[in-house]
Design a protein around this motif. Sequence first.
Motif, PDB file in Angstrom:
ATOM      1  N   GLN A 351      25.861  66.634  86.308  1.00 49.63           N
ATOM      2  CA  GLN A 351      25.423  66.000  85.072  1.00 49.63           C
ATOM      3  C   GLN A 351      23.943  66.268  84.772  1.00 49.63           C
ATOM      4  N   VAL A 352      23.583  66.089  83.515  1.00 50.06           N
ATOM      5  CA  VAL A 352      22.193  66.055  83.072  1.00 50.06           C
ATOM      6  C   VAL A 352      21.923  64.660  82.529  1.00 50.06           C
ATOM      7  N   THR A 353      20.868  64.001  83.010  1.00 52.72           N
ATOM      8  CA  THR A 353      20.459  62.714  82.454  1.00 52.72           C
ATOM      9  C   THR A 353      19.205  62.933  81.616  1.00 52.72           C
ATOM     10  N   TRP A 354      19.185  62.329  80.442  1.00 54.46           N
ATOM     11  CA  TRP A 354      18.074  62.591  79.520  1.00 54.46           C
ATOM     12  C   TRP A 354      17.988  61.481  78.486  1.00 54.46           C
ATOM     13  N   GLY A 355      16.911  61.464  77.703  1.00 50.40           N
ATOM     14  CA  GLY A 355      16.766  60.560  76.578  1.00 50.40           C
ATOM     15  C   GLY A 355      16.742  59.093  76.981  1.00 50.40           C
ATOM     16  N   ASN A 356      17.197  58.220  76.075  1.00 50.96           N
ATOM     17  CA  ASN A 356      17.262  56.791  76.352  1.00 50.96           C
ATOM     18  C   ASN A 356      18.461  56.194  75.623  1.00 50.96           C
TER      19      ASN A 356
END
Length: 414
Positions: A351-356
């Motif tokens: 996975q990629v975790t990003w932003g809010n």
Amino acid sequence: MTDREPPDEPTTATDRDGDPSSESTARAAGRFASRRSVLASVGSVAGALGLTRVLGVDRVLDPPEGTVSVETALVHPGPGDGGIDPSAIQSRTRTVPADWRARVEAAFDLHERLLATRLPGYLNSAVVPGPYEDGTARISIHASPDELGAIPRTIGELVSTLDIEWHGLFEGIGVRVTRTEVIDDIRDANVEREDHLALGWSIDPVPGGVRCQTGGHAATLTPALYDADGHPTFGTALHAFRDQDRFHGTAISVPIDGPPETETVGHASAALADSDVAIGTPANGHTPGSVLGNRGQLTIRGQLTRWGLADRVARGVSLAKVGGSTGYTMGPIHGIDAATCVTADGCRLGQVTWGNESTLGNGDSGSVTVDPDPAGVDGALVASVNSARTWWPGQNHCWGIAAHALTSAHGYHF
């Protein structure tokens, strides 16, 4: 957009004479798969034998100096008018500090071992490459409150817990532990929808980033996902198909400006459960397009590799998404190679975790995150396909399968 020097170097794939050469879709997909298999093997062997056997004694005890080249993206060449050739793929590379690459790779290896071990209380984790000038990396771990004390909080504790020999290369790798909660299932944010994100009658091929209906539920189309033979397919979020027993053949439709009815553009044909991605076969003469936005404003030129994601984190490059509900938003990358195990249905890897929490809204699942302005590329490069966002205390991000991990697991690529 900001200036991102130095730009990615355009070609790595060469023939014996040194002239640039392109690679077929099938070969590119195979290269992803073999690399993923090697990395998985490295993770398990490293835990059993210690990294000296895998990485080499000199490299482990003394991080290398100088620079090395890493593959950052796979790009479809094409004219400046937005046309692409999905059967042609060119590799892009970047020269990076050798000590940074060595520590990030060691963090990848440690993370693989962590995922195989599944410590008590573990819920999710990710690798966070540091800036190039620091030559560092970090492993970020989230754990349940009841078992927080069982999670190692330093790199020394982590390698000891994982039964890996200590080596000097680990000196530049940090560990951050945060408490979080177990949740029942994936759900989207409850945000106001922007109804103007519909298609005009004249738009074909059908772009990504537009709202679609999946058996009565809203999601967002990806840009064209090409199979191993180079055929374009539709893609969106699998969890938007609530009736899994009737998944195959479910109509994928899009709203059209003006008429009250939606237009069926495809039918669900493949469920990629581990990636939360649904594949749709085109219907009614429609073709998925390598463009993004309800008027096809942004051409998709390919996708980022694992090292391309690491490079964006090191340089502080933000990602963007175009969703069918909330439109265009941007945010920083929080972690790559992430494992999300907060839901009751098991872990999602790669996975990629990003932003809010405000970056992704209800109906945006299935949208892609992109580097919208990569240097030397006439268009955008896909980073990941969005699944969901957090709504509980302790975390504040969106997540979804990385494009390179999707290709590795299933052969589809952008």
